[in-house]
Design a protein around this motif. Structure first.
Motif, PDB file in Angstrom:
ATOM      1  N   MET A 168       3.103  10.389  -7.129  1.00  9.88           N
ATOM      2  CA  MET A 168       3.988  11.092  -8.394  1.00  9.88           C
ATOM      3  C   MET A 168       2.891  11.168  -9.462  1.00  9.88           C
ATOM      4  SD  MET A 168       7.453   9.046  -8.209  1.00  9.88           S
ATOM      5  CE  MET A 168       7.946   8.111  -7.016  1.00  9.88           C
ATOM      6  N   TRP A 169       1.994  10.332  -9.639  1.00 12.73           N
ATOM      7  CA  TRP A 169       1.082  10.158 -10.787  1.00 12.73           C
ATOM      8  C   TRP A 169       0.456  11.423 -10.862  1.00 12.73           C
ATOM      9  CZ3 TRP A 169       1.058   6.877 -14.606  1.00 12.73           C
ATOM     10  CH2 TRP A 169       0.077   7.067 -15.612  1.00 12.73           C
ATOM     11  N   ILE A 184      13.160   9.004  -5.120  1.00  6.60           N
ATOM     12  CA  ILE A 184      12.798   8.132  -6.011  1.00  6.60           C
ATOM     13  C   ILE A 184      13.646   6.477  -5.913  1.00  6.60           C
ATOM     14  CG2 ILE A 184      12.346   7.514  -8.587  1.00  6.60           C
ATOM     15  CD1 ILE A 184      11.590  10.563  -8.844  1.00  6.60           C
ATOM     16  N   VAL A 207      12.407   4.435  -3.303  1.00  6.95           N
ATOM     17  CA  VAL A 207      10.900   3.834  -3.486  1.00  6.95           C
ATOM     18  C   VAL A 207      11.319   2.671  -4.433  1.00  6.95           C
ATOM     19  CG1 VAL A 207       8.758   3.883  -4.622  1.00  6.95           C
ATOM     20  CG2 VAL A 207       9.508   5.785  -3.339  1.00  6.95           C
ATOM     21  N   VAL A 208      12.033   2.717  -5.510  1.00  7.85           N
ATOM     22  CA  VAL A 208      12.302   1.586  -6.052  1.00  7.85           C
ATOM     23  C   VAL A 208      13.411   0.367  -5.636  1.00  7.85           C
ATOM     24  CG1 VAL A 208      13.613   1.064  -8.361  1.00  7.85           C
ATOM     25  CG2 VAL A 208      12.286   3.056  -8.444  1.00  7.85           C
ATOM     26  N   THR A 234      11.607  -1.231  -2.714  1.00  8.18           N
ATOM     27  CA  THR A 234      10.611  -2.268  -3.190  1.00  8.18           C
ATOM     28  C   THR A 234      11.465  -3.592  -3.705  1.00  8.18           C
ATOM     29  OG1 THR A 234       9.472  -0.453  -3.926  1.00  8.18           O
ATOM     30  CG2 THR A 234       8.825  -2.750  -4.888  1.00  8.18           C
ATOM     31  N   LEU A 235      12.937  -3.544  -4.393  1.00  3.52           N
ATOM     32  CA  LEU A 235      13.499  -4.521  -4.495  1.00  3.52           C
ATOM     33  C   LEU A 235      13.859  -5.362  -3.391  1.00  3.52           C
ATOM     34  CD1 LEU A 235      16.235  -3.732  -7.024  1.00  3.52           C
ATOM     35  CD2 LEU A 235      14.257  -5.025  -7.364  1.00  3.52           C
ATOM     36  N   VAL A 289       0.736  -1.260  -0.006  1.00  3.87           N
ATOM     37  CA  VAL A 289       0.084  -0.031   0.229  1.00  3.87           C
ATOM     38  C   VAL A 289       1.008   1.359  -0.165  1.00  3.87           C
ATOM     39  CG1 VAL A 289      -1.593   1.281   1.373  1.00  3.87           C
ATOM     40  CG2 VAL A 289      -2.043  -0.994   0.855  1.00  3.87           C
ATOM     41  N   PHE A 329      10.653  -7.346  -2.266  1.00  9.11           N
ATOM     42  CA  PHE A 329      10.418  -8.408  -3.124  1.00  9.11           C
ATOM     43  C   PHE A 329      11.346  -9.579  -2.525  1.00  9.11           C
ATOM     44  CE2 PHE A 329       9.565  -5.799  -7.056  1.00  9.11           C
ATOM     45  CZ  PHE A 329       8.136  -5.856  -6.901  1.00  9.11           C
ATOM     46  N   THR A 352       3.634   5.979  -5.514  1.00  7.35           N
ATOM     47  CA  THR A 352       3.608   5.841  -7.012  1.00  7.35           C
ATOM     48  C   THR A 352       2.418   6.802  -7.396  1.00  7.35           C
ATOM     49  OG1 THR A 352       4.522   3.677  -6.828  1.00  7.35           O
ATOM     50  CG2 THR A 352       3.448   4.565  -9.089  1.00  7.35           C
ATOM     51  N   ALA A 353       1.417   6.809  -6.669  1.00  5.19           N
ATOM     52  CA  ALA A 353       0.134   7.460  -6.866  1.00  5.19           C
ATOM     53  C   ALA A 353       0.462   8.967  -6.757  1.00  5.19           C
ATOM     54  CB  ALA A 353      -1.105   6.880  -6.198  1.00  5.19           C
ATOM     55  N   PHE A 356       2.322   1.729  -3.515  1.00  2.00           N
ATOM     56  CA  PHE A 356       1.622   2.013  -4.535  1.00  2.00           C
ATOM     57  C   PHE A 356       1.214   3.489  -4.264  1.00  2.00           C
ATOM     58  CE2 PHE A 356      -0.093  -2.447  -4.165  1.00  2.00           C
ATOM     59  CZ  PHE A 356       0.728  -2.873  -5.228  1.00  2.00           C
ATOM     60  N   ASN A 357       1.054   4.155  -3.002  1.00  2.00           N
ATOM     61  CA  ASN A 357       0.704   5.245  -2.630  1.00  2.00           C
ATOM     62  C   ASN A 357       1.551   6.495  -2.982  1.00  2.00           C
ATOM     63  OD1 ASN A 357      -1.872   4.838  -1.587  1.00  2.00           O
ATOM     64  ND2 ASN A 357      -0.879   4.838   0.713  1.00  2.00           N
TER      65      ASN A 357
END
Lengths: 540, 377
Positions: A345-346, A360, A363-364, A367-368, A336, A371, A342-343, A339-340
């Protein structure tokens, strides 16, 4: 109390000297000012970042090629142990406490922290703890070499250093607890009347939750190491099967502390990212309340997943399955958050100054790391991953290009506010690109090494691991050297930076995103002497 | 040049997310040689692809946004900050994916945990810093140390590790198992926690002192499988590898017989020449003593005493024999050494130029007196 207020009124008419900092070096010893203490914390953390980093350089130099070249295996083990302890307790945690000290009063409209004298004490106790820990390097038998987790029975084989290391953990724990109490008390008591809980900046929210985590876990760790102490010196057998104890008990206690502990380092990271990204996207943070609830859920889950660090220790099948399911759940609130961001930035109008670049990248790359965390939550597969370089890669992704990158971002973001000077954007961007590329050269190949079968914490390795280790070491050296640029920028900005006088809000329309940007740059010694009435709140 | 090329190939393959089959250049988890290891590999690949898929979606969106929604392109910022529908969707979809992962994961976990109906049992004891294997059915019992070539290579600067076959992944006595049989392992440790890992078998298991852990395997393909200790266990943690040789049943039976015969052989206690004693002593030293006392006999300050110039070593022989057989609170007993080994290693430590000692005597196996008698001998 009334005397203080009377004096205050008196000063307003004459001069501000009684309210300025102490003159000379004594200022930095006896200060109770949140900004001074914040600065001390941040500079101390930066120094420890280089100390811990130097240890990492020794590790990567030894692992550059197969064979033993520079250090003996015992010292190597001391380096991995001390690198972790110094980075966790000396660099990352104090850096976030430093940010909290500087920013929380400014963000919630308070004059200072709630408990200023304790604030001073918790800083100096941190220094004492870290110095005591560092002194073990020079003791007979060397510094602790059993890993930062201090697992018995191995850690009980430490030489003279053991009681000193344990006492330093006590000091660091007391320091953290006092810091946490202070932050919680400040947030709950010192907010401007108009600053309701659900208007607080996310950084304040994440620190409020982190504060409770710290108060809950640091005594547990102190208890665990105290049991080590009595096992070693007072003939108890908490962790010794020969006396009816169990070495695995220590691991349960340690990770009950240890898992929330890693979230202590990541939750404020989330908070800073949620603060910076909206400013440079020129858009409100997406899903403010879900961010708050996600942070709280992650904090709650952190208490009930500890044994996923222990899948191969010999848990019953019911335990394996429970801890696997509980751990997998963490992916939901963490997802969440990603996604937030990312949203957020959108459809923004983004610019890419250094703080945004680091955010940024956070975030990337976080996230790795997330994963790989998801991959190792799956218990049967973790029977392969556990204690390999895959794990090393995982937690370094969640710490270096996540927590450390966000600390860099925070530095670039708030340095102009703190100093009143602009940092050198060109050097900042150079620092970012060097760091972002080299950190991946450093840690990405470690995934391959782990999957190919290289255990962690080994000073030497089989030939088939040679190439990726060399690549990783090269990345490490570049990353290490690149951080000197940050040091240069910090010094340069304090001394005047580009010479450009920054405005109060520094970043375009930043005043819409946080109270700190309504203050002058640099802000006055006492932040808000009267509570602000207009609260910038971009989410309602 | 070859290295550069390999690096380039490796990097290219990574870039395309492909796997390479090059044995010495692994990028991905090995599939292994058991059903469990294959199931784990499949699970690993499933989750990896799920992550790759989610990654492409999230990072794709983000980079699209970074490219298009920038101020320098004149993009005007929207002002939305909430959307309950998408927030519910991106909570529910991950939940469903997690449930989809949990089902095969649970199956694999239960399979991994099921040690029942095994056909033979091997007890594995982790010790600082070697493994001790005991076949509970046939009585075969031996120690498995890092092989002499690797042991020397990592201790002596002048030896290039590249010249050592299976550097750090070779042992003197490998664990031999039959193929096609369900083998139950029980794990424990003598001193600190160790962990027994052979990637080709698909799992690792901790060996905890004072406790027993269980695991099982059934190897279907004959071959040599290598692994290492994976729980930090002190100074020589990186130097206690594991080698498993899986062979067909008849070969295995033959191996059991010859090993048992060798195990029960009486040691040759006849007199040896000084050269023989010194050579044998050097081998015993390299296997049993070098981890603590080091190859130059200097020990480690504050942890392990030096043998170089030590009065304990160079004074009377009888107290030294007693010392080695009894051990101390810090040094384990070496009563497991046979009389000929004890004689050799005592001669060696008193006279080895590389340890800096030169008493000038020798001791023959027959002269070893049982100061501390061990039942096993």
């Amino acid at each position: 109390m009334s005397a203080v207020i009377a004096e205050h009124g008196h000063d307003d008419h004459h001069d501000d000297h009684a309210h300025g900092p102490e003159k000379g070096w004594l200022r930095w010893i006896i200060t109770t000012n949140h900004k001074d203490i914040g600065t001390l914390y941040l500079l101390f953390a930066l120094a420890m970042f280089f100390v811990g980093g130097a240890m990492a350089m020794i590790i990567r130099a030894e692992l550059f090629e197969p064979g033993m070249q520079f250090v003996n295996p015992q010292f190597f083990n001391s380096m991995t142990t001390m690198h972790a302890l110094v980075m966790v307790f000396g660099a990352v945690m104090p850096a976030f406490v430093g940010l909290a000290n500087w920013m929380i009063p400014m963000m919630i409209g308070a004059p200072d922290m709630a408990l200023p004298r304790m604030n001073n004490m918790s800083f100096w106790m941190l220094v004492a703890g870290v110095l005591l820990l560092a002194s073990t390097l020079f003791m007979e038998g060397g510094a602790p070499a059993g890993g930062w987790t201090l697992y018995p029975p191995l850690v009980l084989q430490t030489g003279k250093a053991l009681p000193f290391a344990i006492f330093s953990v006590h000091l660091l724990g007391i320091s953290s607890i006092m810091g946490a109490i202070n932050i919680i008390a400040t947030i709950l008591n010192m907010r401007a009347p108009a600053m309701t809980l659900m208007k607080m900046p996310l950084f304040v929210w994440t620190w409020l939750i982190t504060g409770f985590l710290l108060i809950a876990i640091m005594p547990v760790f102190a208890g665990a190491v105290t049991m080590l102490l009595t096992d070693k010196f007072f003939h108890t057998s908490f962790f010794d099967a020969a006396g009816g104890g169990d070495p695995v008990l220590y691991q349960h206690i340690f990770w009950f502390f240890g898992h929330p502990e890693v979230y202590v380092m990541i939750l404020p990271t989330f908070g800073v990212a949620s603060t910076i990204i909206p400013v440079f996207a020129r858009k409100p943070l997406f899903g403010y309340s879900s961010m708050v609830y996600a942070t709280a859920s992650i904090a709650f889950l952190s208490f009930i997943v500890w044994a996923h660090h222990m899948f191969t220790v010999g848990l019953p099948i019911s335990g394996e399955l429970y801890f696997m399911y509980a751990t997998m759940l963490i992916a939901i609130p963490t997802g969440v958050k990603v996604f937030n961001w990312t949203a957020t930035m959108w459809k923004g109008a983004m610019t890419f100054e250094t703080p945004m670049l680091f955010s940024i990248a956070f975030v990337v790359l976080f996230t790795l790391g997330g994963f790989t965390g998801l991959m190792m939550s799956v218990a049967p597969v973790d029977f392969q991953y556990h204690d390999t370089y895959f794990i090393v890669a995982h937690f370094h992704y969640t710490l270096v290009p996540a927590s450390v990158f966000i600390l860099m971002a925070a530095g670039y973001y708030w340095l102009p506010k703190w100093t009143g000077h602009m940092y050198n954007e060109k050097i900042g961007q150079l620092h970012f690109w060097l760091s972002a590329i080299s950190v991946n050269v450093l840690f990405f190949p470690q995934h391959f090494l782990g999957l190919a079968g290289m255990p962690r914490r080994i000073p030497d390795y089989a030939i088939q691991f040679a190439d990726w280790n060399m690549v990783s070491s090269i990345g490490g050296f570049i990353f290490g050297v690149s951080q000197l640029l940050f040091l240069w920028i910090v010094i340069d900005t304090i001394k005047g930076g580009t010479g450009e006088k920054v405005t109060d809000e520094v970043w375009e329309d930043a005043h819409k995103h946080g109270l700190e940007w309504t203050l002058p740059s640099p802000p006055p010694y006492h932040t808000f002497t009267t509570p602000p009435t207009v609260i910038p709140c971009d989410h309602d | 040049m070859k290295k550069t090329k390999q690096l380039f190939v490796g990097a290219t393959l990574t870039a395309f997310g492909l796997q390479t089959a090059q044995a010495d250049y692994a990028l991905n988890l090995m599939q292994g040689v058991t059903k469990v290891s294959n199931d784990i590999y499949d699970l690993h690949m499933l989750i990896l692809w799920i992550c790759v898929f989610i990654g492409i979606a999230v990072f794709g969106t983000m980079f699209y946004s970074i490219y298009h929604h920038r101020k320098s392109k004149g993009h005007k910022a929207a002002n939305f900050h909430e959307n309950t529908t998408v927030e519910i969707i991106w909570t529910i979809i991950p939940t469903l994916i997690l449930i989809g992962m949990a089902i095969p994961a649970t199956k694999a976990m239960i399979e991994l945990d099921d040690v029942q109906e095994s056909e033979m049992s091997i007890k594995v004891t982790g010790k600082q810093w070697y493994w001790d294997y005991e076949y509970l059915d046939s009585g075969v019992h031996f120690e498995s140390h890092l092989d002499a070539a690797s042991e020397k290579a990592h201790r002596v600067d002048s030896i290039d590790p590249h010249t050592v076959p299976h550097y750090l992944l070779n042992v003197d006595n490998p664990l031999v198992v039959p193929v096609g049989k369900k083998i139950r392992f029980v794990f424990t440790a003598a001193d600190v926690i160790h962990s027994w890992w052979v990637p080709d078998l698909g799992w690792k298991k901790d060996a905890n002192p004072g406790f027993i852990n269980e695991a099982w395997t059934q190897v279907d393909k004959p071959g040599v499988y290598r692994g290492q200790c994976t729980e930090l266990c002190g100074r020589d943690h990186g130097f206690m590898p594991i080698v498993v040789i899986a062979m067909e049943q008849p070969d295995y039976d033959k191996w059991v017989q010859t090993t048992l015969a060798k195990q029960n052989e009486k040691p040759d206690l006849s007199d040896q020449s000084r050269e023989q004693l010194m050579a044998n002593g050097a081998a015993v030293y390299l296997k049993n003593c070098v981890s603590c006392h080091q190859i130059d006999g200097n020990g480690a300050a504050g942890a392990f005493p030096a043998l170089r110039g030590s009065a304990k070593v160079t004074a009377g022989i009888d107290p030294l024999i007693g010392f080695l057989q009894a051990g101390t609170s810090r040094m384990p007993s070496f009563a497991k050494l046979k009389d000929n080994e004890l004689a050799a290693v005592i001669t060696y430590i008193r006279n080895a130029p590389e340890l800096g000692n030169k008493v000038g005597d020798e001791i023959q196996p027959k002269a070893i007196t049982p100061v501390y008698d061990d039942d096993d001998k």
